[in-house]
Design a protein around this motif. Structure first.
Motif, PDB file in Angstrom:
ATOM      1  N   ASP A  84      88.569  34.995  17.711  1.00 48.53           N
ATOM      2  CA  ASP A  84      89.440  36.136  18.042  1.00 48.53           C
ATOM      3  C   ASP A  84      88.633  37.315  18.570  1.00 48.53           C
ATOM      4  OD1 ASP A  84      91.494  34.612  17.270  1.00 48.53           O
ATOM      5  OD2 ASP A  84      91.929  35.682  15.393  1.00 48.53           O
ATOM      6  N   ARG A  85      87.504  37.582  17.912  1.00 46.11           N
ATOM      7  CA  ARG A  85      86.754  38.764  18.358  1.00 46.11           C
ATOM      8  C   ARG A  85      86.047  38.521  19.697  1.00 46.11           C
ATOM      9  NH1 ARG A  85      82.015  40.955  14.611  1.00 46.11           N
ATOM     10  NH2 ARG A  85      82.968  40.046  12.767  1.00 46.11           N
ATOM     11  N   PHE A  86      85.653  37.281  19.975  1.00 42.02           N
ATOM     12  CA  PHE A  86      85.035  37.023  21.285  1.00 42.02           C
ATOM     13  C   PHE A  86      86.080  37.116  22.396  1.00 42.02           C
ATOM     14  CE2 PHE A  86      81.491  35.731  18.722  1.00 42.02           C
ATOM     15  CZ  PHE A  86      80.383  35.985  19.516  1.00 42.02           C
ATOM     16  N   PHE A  87      87.270  36.557  22.153  1.00 43.35           N
ATOM     17  CA  PHE A  87      88.319  36.671  23.183  1.00 43.35           C
ATOM     18  C   PHE A  87      88.737  38.129  23.370  1.00 43.35           C
ATOM     19  CE2 PHE A  87      88.976  32.018  22.580  1.00 43.35           C
ATOM     20  CZ  PHE A  87      88.803  31.662  23.910  1.00 43.35           C
ATOM     21  N   ALA A  88      88.763  38.887  22.278  1.00 40.77           N
ATOM     22  CA  ALA A  88      89.112  40.315  22.401  1.00 40.77           C
ATOM     23  C   ALA A  88      88.049  41.036  23.232  1.00 40.77           C
ATOM     24  CB  ALA A  88      89.241  40.941  21.017  1.00 40.77           C
ATOM     25  N   ALA A  89      86.770  40.697  22.991  1.00 37.76           N
ATOM     26  CA  ALA A  89      85.680  41.344  23.728  1.00 37.76           C
ATOM     27  C   ALA A  89      85.739  41.008  25.221  1.00 37.76           C
ATOM     28  CB  ALA A  89      84.335  40.916  23.150  1.00 37.76           C
ATOM     29  N   LEU A  90      86.295  39.849  25.541  1.00 36.44           N
ATOM     30  CA  LEU A  90      86.306  39.394  26.938  1.00 36.44           C
ATOM     31  C   LEU A  90      87.597  39.742  27.673  1.00 36.44           C
ATOM     32  CD1 LEU A  90      84.672  35.885  26.401  1.00 36.44           C
ATOM     33  CD2 LEU A  90      83.712  37.776  27.752  1.00 36.44           C
ATOM     34  N   GLU A  91      88.516  40.352  26.967  1.00 37.90           N
ATOM     35  CA  GLU A  91      89.824  40.610  27.579  1.00 37.90           C
ATOM     36  C   GLU A  91      89.698  41.465  28.844  1.00 37.90           C
ATOM     37  OE1 GLU A  91      92.766  41.496  24.631  1.00 37.90           O
ATOM     38  OE2 GLU A  91      94.198  42.049  26.210  1.00 37.90           O
ATOM     39  N   GLY A  92      90.263  40.982  29.921  1.00 38.62           N
ATOM     40  CA  GLY A  92      90.273  41.734  31.172  1.00 38.62           C
ATOM     41  C   GLY A  92      88.947  41.712  31.922  1.00 38.62           C
TER      42      GLY A  92
END
Ligand code: XMP
Length: 315
Positions: A84-92
């Motif tokens: 979750d935190r890696f996908f959040a960091a990569l958002e956009g």
């Protein structure tokens, strides 16, 4: 490194000198960090804890494979579930360098938290000298240090311990073989994981697609290697392109995605040649990818570029 047994003995002493109390180990499951983790386990025993991060950007079955091996080898480790935190960091984020920065920062933050929890400031990494040995002689003055977790910022309280920093890939593989690590000749996998093989936006959905396509490329290539149809390539993987393209499924028009297949031969990753693979192998890959990702991926390309001018990875 002349003799793996002597190197192990020296490393154990050096690690004990560099780590007065405890250490955590960044363990990705790759050859380099696994070798480092096993050395640290021998040097420190229960004073060390390997941390395997499930970034959500790993290949099919990788979490299971790695944890199974770590368990079998008696390594003390924990799995940090952090998708979750890696996908959040990569958002956009679509820019390749920005992806690497964000991923590196997410790794460091996570390791800082884990180090605090374990009561240490020492982080062991499997950093190695780059694999650039040229036939005839090794010039050590242009080493590009490779930080798997993206480098530690100056203001971080983490202090790095790098037991393999002077070794080249072939030496690490020899050491890994000596330590009983399975398939030490397996293909390298980049620290930022599938994020640098999903061109454009990195979403869970697009990573899932690439993971399916990549597993097909791996299976079909390994089948061809086992059958003696092709020699074992240096690397073989799928890339999800940042484009949409028209296809047709049954009577329906589909506006789907495209996958590129990369199969390269190399000695040291500094240069590489796109392998001239037999047509039936490519056809098998293309048919499986478009069938198993029906309606999602409609086109499969083969990347015929050498390095240079291309790189092995697309990003
Ligand atoms: P390139 O794409 O530069 O890749 O031709 C050369 C080799 O390095 C791997 N690679 C990486 N490994 N972190 C890593 O740990 C990275 O950011 C990274 N980028 C590329 C690549 O898979 C190839 O083996």
């Amino acid at each position: 490194m002349n003799d793996p047994a002597a190197f192990v003995a020296e490393s154990i002493e050096r690690i004990r000198r560099e780590v007065p109390e405890k250490a955590i180990v960044a363990a990705s499951g790759g050859i380099d960090s696994t070798t480092a983790a096993l050395l640290v386990e021998r040097a420190l025993g229960e004073r060390a804890r390997a941390i395997f991060v499930d970034t959500g950007l790993l290949r099919a079955g990788e979490v299971e494979r790695v944890t199974e091996f770590f368990r079998a080898s008696g390594l003390r480790f924990e799995v940090a579930r952090a998708a979750d935190r890696f996908f959040a960091a990569l958002e956009g984020v679509s820019d390749p360098e920005e992806k690497r920065r964000r991923i590196g920062a997410a790794f460091i933050r996570l390791f800082e938290e884990e180090a605090t929890r374990f009561g240490t400031d020492r982080l062991v990494q499997g950093t190695i000298a780059p694999d650039w040995i040229e036939s005839g002689g090794a010039l050590r003055d242009t080493i590009k240090t490779h930080h798997n977790v993206g480098g530690v910022p100056k203001d971080s309280r983490l202090r790095l311990v790098e037991p393999l920093r002077d070794l080249y890939k072939d030496e690490v593989r020899e050491l890994a073989r000596h330590l009983g690590i399975p398939s030490p000749d397996r293909q390298p996998f980049p620290g930022p994981g599938l994020a640098v093989r999903v061109n454009g936006p990195v979403t869970p959905e697009r990573v899932r697609r690439l993971r399916v396509a990549n597993a097909i490329v791996e299976e079909e290539v390994e089948r061809a290697v086992a059958a003696g149809t092709i020699p074992r390539p240096w690397q073989y993987f799928a890339v999800l392109l940042n484009t949409r393209t028209v296809g047709v499924t049954g009577d329906n028009r589909v506006y789907g995605e495209a996958v590129s297949v990369r199969i390269v031969e190399s000695i040291d990753a500094m240069t590489a040649t796109a392998m001239a693979v037999p047509r039936p192998l490519l056809k098998a890959i293309a048919e499986r990818v478009t069938r198993e990702l029906s309606g999602e991926v409609v086109r499969v390309l083969y990347d015929v570029s050498d390095k240079p001018p291309a790189t092995i990875e697309w990003e």
